[in-house]
Scaffold this motif. Structure first.
Motif, PDB file in Angstrom:
ATOM      1  N   ASP A 121      21.581 -72.310  93.330  1.00 37.88           N
ATOM      2  CA  ASP A 121      20.138 -72.207  93.481  1.00 37.88           C
ATOM      3  C   ASP A 121      19.517 -73.316  92.628  1.00 37.88           C
ATOM      4  O   ASP A 121      19.476 -73.228  91.398  1.00 37.88           O
ATOM      5  CB  ASP A 121      19.685 -70.814  93.014  1.00 37.88           C
ATOM      6  N   SER A 134      13.262 -75.697  96.939  1.00 39.08           N
ATOM      7  CA  SER A 134      11.936 -75.605  97.573  1.00 39.08           C
ATOM      8  C   SER A 134      11.161 -76.889  97.326  1.00 39.08           C
ATOM      9  O   SER A 134      11.206 -77.442  96.220  1.00 39.08           O
ATOM     10  CB  SER A 134      11.121 -74.467  96.947  1.00 39.08           C
ATOM     11  N   THR A 160      13.576 -72.000  99.022  1.00 41.31           N
ATOM     12  CA  THR A 160      14.796 -71.484  98.396  1.00 41.31           C
ATOM     13  C   THR A 160      15.136 -70.084  98.902  1.00 41.31           C
ATOM     14  O   THR A 160      16.286 -69.799  99.247  1.00 41.31           O
ATOM     15  CB  THR A 160      14.588 -71.427  96.865  1.00 41.31           C
ATOM     16  N   THR A 161      14.123 -69.213  98.923  1.00 43.09           N
ATOM     17  CA  THR A 161      14.360 -67.825  99.312  1.00 43.09           C
ATOM     18  C   THR A 161      14.947 -67.748 100.713  1.00 43.09           C
ATOM     19  O   THR A 161      15.937 -67.048 100.950  1.00 43.09           O
ATOM     20  CB  THR A 161      13.032 -67.035  99.254  1.00 43.09           C
ATOM     21  N   ASN A 181      15.094 -69.946  85.581  1.00 43.74           N
ATOM     22  CA  ASN A 181      13.628 -70.068  85.607  1.00 43.74           C
ATOM     23  C   ASN A 181      12.980 -69.313  84.447  1.00 43.74           C
ATOM     24  O   ASN A 181      11.774 -69.394  84.269  1.00 43.74           O
ATOM     25  CB  ASN A 181      13.051 -69.569  86.936  1.00 43.74           C
ATOM     26  N   SER A 188      15.384 -63.724  94.314  1.00 43.34           N
ATOM     27  CA  SER A 188      15.776 -64.274  95.621  1.00 43.34           C
ATOM     28  C   SER A 188      17.262 -64.582  95.693  1.00 43.34           C
ATOM     29  O   SER A 188      17.783 -64.838  96.784  1.00 43.34           O
ATOM     30  CB  SER A 188      14.958 -65.528  95.953  1.00 43.34           C
ATOM     31  N   ALA A 232      16.372 -74.388  92.684  1.00 37.39           N
ATOM     32  CA  ALA A 232      14.898 -74.365  92.693  1.00 37.39           C
ATOM     33  C   ALA A 232      14.295 -74.992  91.436  1.00 37.39           C
ATOM     34  O   ALA A 232      13.292 -75.690  91.504  1.00 37.39           O
ATOM     35  CB  ALA A 232      14.389 -72.932  92.867  1.00 37.39           C
ATOM     36  N   GLN A 233      14.935 -74.736  90.283  1.00 37.25           N
ATOM     37  CA  GLN A 233      14.372 -75.249  89.021  1.00 37.25           C
ATOM     38  C   GLN A 233      15.036 -76.548  88.574  1.00 37.25           C
ATOM     39  O   GLN A 233      14.707 -77.070  87.511  1.00 37.25           O
ATOM     40  CB  GLN A 233      14.523 -74.196  87.906  1.00 37.25           C
ATOM     41  N   HIS A 259       7.858 -77.104  97.103  1.00 39.69           N
ATOM     42  CA  HIS A 259       6.626 -76.952  96.316  1.00 39.69           C
ATOM     43  C   HIS A 259       6.848 -77.000  94.809  1.00 39.69           C
ATOM     44  O   HIS A 259       5.891 -77.015  94.047  1.00 39.69           O
ATOM     45  CB  HIS A 259       5.907 -75.648  96.687  1.00 39.69           C
ATOM     46  N   LYS A 260       8.099 -77.011  94.377  1.00 39.50           N
ATOM     47  CA  LYS A 260       8.352 -77.148  92.940  1.00 39.50           C
ATOM     48  C   LYS A 260       8.700 -78.593  92.582  1.00 39.50           C
ATOM     49  O   LYS A 260       8.967 -78.910  91.441  1.00 39.50           O
ATOM     50  CB  LYS A 260       9.503 -76.231  92.525  1.00 39.50           C
ATOM     51  N   HIS A 288      17.140 -65.285  89.781  1.00 36.57           N
ATOM     52  CA  HIS A 288      15.842 -64.927  90.371  1.00 36.57           C
ATOM     53  C   HIS A 288      16.104 -63.855  91.426  1.00 36.57           C
ATOM     54  O   HIS A 288      17.175 -63.835  92.037  1.00 36.57           O
ATOM     55  CB  HIS A 288      15.276 -66.204  91.011  1.00 36.57           C
TER      56      HIS A 288
HETATM   57  N1  PMP Z   1      15.169 -69.397  92.425  1.00 35.50           N
HETATM   58  C1  PMP Z   1      14.604 -69.795  91.287  1.00 35.50           C
HETATM   59  C2  PMP Z   1      15.479 -70.142  90.122  1.00 35.50           C
HETATM   60  C3  PMP Z   1      13.223 -69.916  91.209  1.00 35.50           C
HETATM   61  O1  PMP Z   1      12.647 -70.302  90.076  1.00 35.50           O
HETATM   62  C4  PMP Z   1      12.426 -69.618  92.348  1.00 35.50           C
HETATM   63  C5  PMP Z   1      10.916 -69.724  92.308  1.00 35.50           C
HETATM   64  N2  PMP Z   1      10.319 -69.143  91.197  1.00 35.50           N
HETATM   65  C6  PMP Z   1      13.077 -69.204  93.514  1.00 35.50           C
HETATM   66  C7  PMP Z   1      14.441 -69.113  93.511  1.00 35.50           C
HETATM   67  C8  PMP Z   1      12.316 -68.856  94.754  1.00 35.50           C
HETATM   68  O2  PMP Z   1      11.713 -69.983  95.295  1.00 35.50           O
HETATM   69  P1  PMP Z   1      10.701 -69.862  96.530  1.00 35.50           P
HETATM   70  O3  PMP Z   1       9.713 -68.803  96.152  1.00 35.50           O
HETATM   71  O4  PMP Z   1      10.101 -71.218  96.644  1.00 35.50           O
HETATM   72  O5  PMP Z   1      11.511 -69.476  97.724  1.00 35.50           O
END
Ligand code: PMP
Length: 406
Positions: free
Chosen positions: A200, A223, A94-95, A175, A125, A202-203, A225-226, A123
């Motif tokens: 985003d 991502s 994601t980042t 998140n 990122s 990611a969640q 890994h989530k 987040h």
């Molecule tokens: N955005 C959100 C909403 C997240 O929860 C996270 C991970 N905690 C990220 C971005 C960043 O993801 P990553 O570290 O896998 O790049």
């Protein structure tokens, strides 16, 4: 509910381990989910059977790797219902996906004095890349306020959109608060002004049925890994019309068409954005993670997790002295809380002694902590293998934490 959670748990060997002489209760899925055997095996198979650099070789192993890698691109495209598989770019996560957009879209489409809208629940990122763009280009960052219940102030959002707005970048699910944002409505509103939207995910990608055409978003990032896949790989989905306009952001092998010592020309989508050897083993693992979820059924998972979340929210709400952050009408997947005036780190450390893994701290969302004037929270986040019994263990453990702190 007829959900085979016991056999699902068998697929995740790590769930059998002990932590501090207690059976592990893993509630830190929002940070990283655990990996099922079929995903681990898919990656092992690469090293055992066809490890070789992709896209380059004429030989059998390289072709097998390339086929597997490009097969996952098509699988991801189908998973999010992208119109074209070349709209799926593989990144580190994601980042990196957000940084790619901030850099490349920022380069091509944003000028000094232009505005980017984010929300107050992002987040880091989805904040810091825009700060970097701010210092490179002199853009203005505008922020959708977060209401007391943890939902976005949609009226304020509408007022923020202006002729200078060049992008809206918001999280699908917070998140920290578990708020599920109305991303379709946010996108439709931005599109009335001709403004593209980055979500985003990611969640959200592993909890919600994400259909990028239905959302009509311009970028969607997540991502691996989530979502039960390995670390080190992730996705940027972008509409072709934007990706075509955007310049490459890293130079190197694979992203070029021709190179002389004087100049280079660039490859077509998606390769233009994939300089260097990609994490092909990770991508193949991501493909196996998608197969794993599809094997159970995404709608089945969604219903199970919704039920588990409702149970957890109810049980945790009844814990004495608890304050839950995130009570928006539409929410899920995690519960963030503080217990009396016990510091979240202390709660987290004591829970760990009882074998329970939770996240504590600011969750890479410091502005949101400032918004609620707290140093951090304790966060329990759920996955497809968690159970009501585990929630009961957490609730009982919190009573012990309270006792220990008097
Ligand atoms: N955005 C959100 C909403 C997240 O929860 C996270 C991970 N905690 C990220 C971005 C960043 O993801 P990553 O570290 O896998 O790049």
């Amino acid at each position: 509910m007829n959900y085979p959670v016991d056999s699902i748990r068998e697929d995740f060997p790590i769930l059998k381990r002990m932590v501090n002489n207690k059976p592990l209760v893993y509630f830190d899925n929002g940070a990283t989910s655990q990996t099922p055997i079929p995903v681990i095996e898919a990656m092992n198979r690469v090293y055992y059977e066809f490890n070789s650099n992709i896209h380059r070789g004429v030989h059998t192993l390289s072709n097998l790797g390339t086929e597997a890698f490009e097969g996952v691109r098509r699988k991801v495209a189908a998973f999010i219902n992208a119109r074209h598989s070349h709209e799926v770019i593989f990144t580190k996560g994601t980042t990196e996906s957000i940084n790619l957009v901030a850099y490349s879209y920022g380069e091509a489409c944003i000028l000094e004095g232009d505005e980017v809208i984010i929300s107050g629940m992002e987040h880091h990122s989805n904040i810091v890349p825009w700060h970097l763009l701010q210092s490179r280009k002199g853009i203005t960052l505008k922020v959708i306020p977060v209401l007391e219940d943890g939902s976005l102030d949609m009226e304020a959002y509408k007022q923020l959109l202006s002729p200078r707005t060049k992008l809206v970048a918001v999280t699908h699910i917070s998140n920290v608060l578990g708020t599920i944002n109305p991303v379709k409505e946010i996108t439709a509103e931005a599109h009335k002004h001709g403004v593209p939207v980055l979500i985003d995910g990611a969640q959200a990608i592993h909890h919600e049925m994400v259909d990028v055409q239905e959302l009509d978003c311009d970028f969607y990032v997540f991502s691996s890994h989530k979502m039960y896949g390995p670390t080190g790989t992730g996705v940027l989905y972008g509409k072709e019309k934007w990706l075509d306009k955007m310049p490459p952001w890293q130079g190197g092998g694979e992203m070029i068409k021709t190179v002389t010592l004087e100049t280079s020309t660039f490859n077509e989508l998606p390769f233009k954005f994939e300089a260097g050897t990609p994490d092909y083993v990770g991508v193949i693992g991501l493909g196996a993670a998608i197969d794993y979820m599809e094997g159970i059924g995404r709608e089945v998972i969604r219903r199970y997790e919704g039920d588990l979340y409702a149970y957890a929210f109810d049980r945790l709400s009844a814990v004495e002295d608890i304050r839950i952050y995130g009570t928006a009408p539409v929410r899920g997947s995690l519960v963030s809380f503080l217990l009396g005036n016990i510091h979240p780190f202390d709660t987290g450390m004591l829970l760990d002694k009882m074998g329970i893994a939770v996240r504590t701290g600011h969750h890479c969302a410091q502005p949101l902590m400032d918004r609620f004037a707290i140093p951090g929270t304790v966060r329990a986040s759920f996955a497809l293998y968690n159970t009501r019994e585990e929630v009961d263990i957490l609730v009982a453990a919190l009573a012990k934490v309270r006792q220990l702190f008097g």
